[in-house]
Write a protein that holds these residues in place. Structure first.
Motif, mmCIF file in Angstrom:
data_model
loop_
_atom_site.group_PDB
_atom_site.id
_atom_site.type_symbol
_atom_site.label_atom_id
_atom_site.label_comp_id
_atom_site.label_asym_id
_atom_site.label_seq_id
_atom_site.Cartn_x
_atom_site.Cartn_y
_atom_site.Cartn_z
ATOM 1 N N TYR A 113 120.324 34.187 -27.691
ATOM 2 C CA TYR A 113 120.894 34.015 -29.028
ATOM 3 C C TYR A 113 119.792 33.998 -30.089
ATOM 4 O O TYR A 113 119.949 34.567 -31.168
ATOM 5 C CB TYR A 113 121.706 32.717 -29.118
ATOM 6 C CG TYR A 113 123.027 32.744 -28.374
ATOM 7 C CD1 TYR A 113 123.517 33.897 -27.771
ATOM 8 C CD2 TYR A 113 123.804 31.600 -28.288
ATOM 9 C CE1 TYR A 113 124.728 33.911 -27.100
ATOM 10 C CE2 TYR A 113 125.019 31.606 -27.617
ATOM 11 C CZ TYR A 113 125.473 32.763 -27.027
ATOM 12 O OH TYR A 113 126.680 32.771 -26.373
ATOM 13 N N LYS A 114 118.684 33.350 -29.771
ATOM 14 C CA LYS A 114 117.567 33.272 -30.714
ATOM 15 C C LYS A 114 117.001 34.660 -30.991
ATOM 16 O O LYS A 114 116.755 35.029 -32.146
ATOM 17 C CB LYS A 114 116.476 32.347 -30.131
ATOM 18 C CG LYS A 114 115.185 32.312 -30.917
ATOM 19 C CD LYS A 114 115.293 31.408 -32.122
ATOM 20 C CE LYS A 114 113.955 31.221 -32.803
ATOM 21 N NZ LYS A 114 113.754 32.021 -33.975
ATOM 22 N N GLU A 115 116.803 35.461 -29.944
ATOM 23 C CA GLU A 115 116.271 36.817 -30.122
ATOM 24 C C GLU A 115 117.241 37.687 -30.921
ATOM 25 O O GLU A 115 116.833 38.471 -31.787
ATOM 26 C CB GLU A 115 116.007 37.456 -28.749
ATOM 27 C CG GLU A 115 114.859 36.808 -27.989
ATOM 28 C CD GLU A 115 114.787 37.241 -26.531
ATOM 29 O OE1 GLU A 115 113.677 37.209 -25.980
ATOM 30 O OE2 GLU A 115 115.834 37.615 -25.945
ATOM 31 N N ILE A 116 118.522 37.527 -30.636
ATOM 32 C CA ILE A 116 119.541 38.295 -31.375
ATOM 33 C C ILE A 116 119.540 37.863 -32.836
ATOM 34 O O ILE A 116 119.600 38.697 -33.747
ATOM 35 C CB ILE A 116 120.943 38.094 -30.748
ATOM 36 C CG1 ILE A 116 120.976 38.654 -29.322
ATOM 37 C CG2 ILE A 116 122.021 38.754 -31.608
ATOM 38 C CD1 ILE A 116 122.213 38.264 -28.530
ATOM 39 N N ALA A 117 119.459 36.548 -33.055
ATOM 40 C CA ALA A 117 119.448 36.019 -34.426
ATOM 41 C C ALA A 117 118.273 36.585 -35.206
ATOM 42 O O ALA A 117 118.422 36.984 -36.368
ATOM 43 C CB ALA A 117 119.391 34.494 -34.394
ATOM 44 N N ASP A 118 117.101 36.628 -34.575
ATOM 45 C CA ASP A 118 115.910 37.181 -35.243
ATOM 46 C C ASP A 118 116.113 38.661 -35.563
ATOM 47 O O ASP A 118 115.793 39.123 -36.659
ATOM 48 C CB ASP A 118 114.664 37.008 -34.360
ATOM 49 C CG ASP A 118 114.236 35.551 -34.236
ATOM 50 O OD1 ASP A 118 114.687 34.726 -35.066
ATOM 51 O OD2 ASP A 118 113.476 35.240 -33.291
ATOM 52 N N GLN A 119 116.675 39.402 -34.613
ATOM 53 C CA GLN A 119 116.868 40.837 -34.806
ATOM 54 C C GLN A 119 117.928 41.133 -35.868
ATOM 55 O O GLN A 119 117.780 42.074 -36.646
ATOM 56 C CB GLN A 119 117.264 41.483 -33.469
ATOM 57 C CG GLN A 119 117.223 42.989 -33.515
ATOM 58 C CD GLN A 119 117.270 43.589 -32.125
ATOM 59 O OE1 GLN A 119 116.866 42.980 -31.150
ATOM 60 N NE2 GLN A 119 117.767 44.808 -32.034
ATOM 61 N N MET A 120 118.993 40.312 -35.899
ATOM 62 C CA MET A 120 120.083 40.556 -36.846
ATOM 63 C C MET A 120 119.873 39.832 -38.170
ATOM 64 O O MET A 120 120.665 39.974 -39.091
ATOM 65 C CB MET A 120 121.424 40.126 -36.227
ATOM 66 C CG MET A 120 121.867 40.984 -35.056
ATOM 67 S SD MET A 120 123.445 40.417 -34.346
ATOM 68 C CE MET A 120 124.586 40.799 -35.689
#
Length: 194
Positions: A150-157
């Motif tokens: 979720y953290k990686e997705i949050a950073d990417q989005m």
């Protein structure tokens, strides 16, 4: 109405219920049906099942009316019935789903056509993915296909991790709703294989 007056009113309703007066049951239904629904929905997370619980609770109340204590709390009695009926329904539905999954898996292994079922599930998944709103679709694909946290997705989005979580939860609800047409076992296999 004071608490004392409320107790007297409830006492009269309980006496009328014990005497077999259906209007007393109707008064209790009108007063407590929404509360019973909320209890059931908190346990079951299903509106149809929760509505069934409401009906069943008041049928049980009617059938148990001769055992009521006219000085007791009618809400406590209704609450206990509502919790028991809701939990029993939850156990029944989980048992039915597990039974369906075992039957479905047995059918798959018997037919030795698991590959066909996987392709069917992937085709259904792709249909649903196309119907998801943009950010839900992106969050879902990054999570399930790319395997990002979720953290990686949050950073990417460029959004908060909780927003990512909410997008994925909403996406899975859409999948559940869509797969429900084909039966819960297929949805469970979809979740297991993803």
């Amino acid at each position: 109405m004071t608490c004392f007056e409320d107790n007297i009113a409830h006492s009269h309703i309980i006496i009328a219920l014990i005497d077999g007066r259906e209007d007393a049951l109707q008064q209790l239904f009108d007063r407590y049906a929404n509360d019973v629904y909320r209890i059931a929905y908190a346990v079951l997370k299903d509106s149809f099942e929760s509505e069934d619980v409401v009906q069943e609770v008041f049928i049980k109340l009617w059938n148990a009316r001769l055992r009521l204590d006219e000085t007791g709390s009618i809400w406590s009695f209704i609450y206990v019935i509502a919790r028991r009926v809701s939990l029993n329904k939850l156990r029944e539905s989980r048992f039915k789903i597990a039974e369906q999954v075992f039957t479905l898996e047995a059918d798959f292994s018997k037919d030795s056509d698991e590959d066909t079922i996987r392709k069917e599930i992937l085709a259904l998944e792709n249909e649903v993915i196309k119907k998801l709103p943009g950010q839900q679709r992106t969050a879902y694909l990054l999570s399930r296909v790319e395997g990002l946290t979720y953290k990686e997705i949050a950073d990417q989005m460029n959004i908060a991790p909780n927003t990512v979580k909410n997008h994925i939860i909403q996406a899975l609800r859409t999948f559940k709703k869509y797969f429900r047409r084909f039966g819960y076992p297929l949805f469970l296999l979809f979740l297991i294989w993803n």
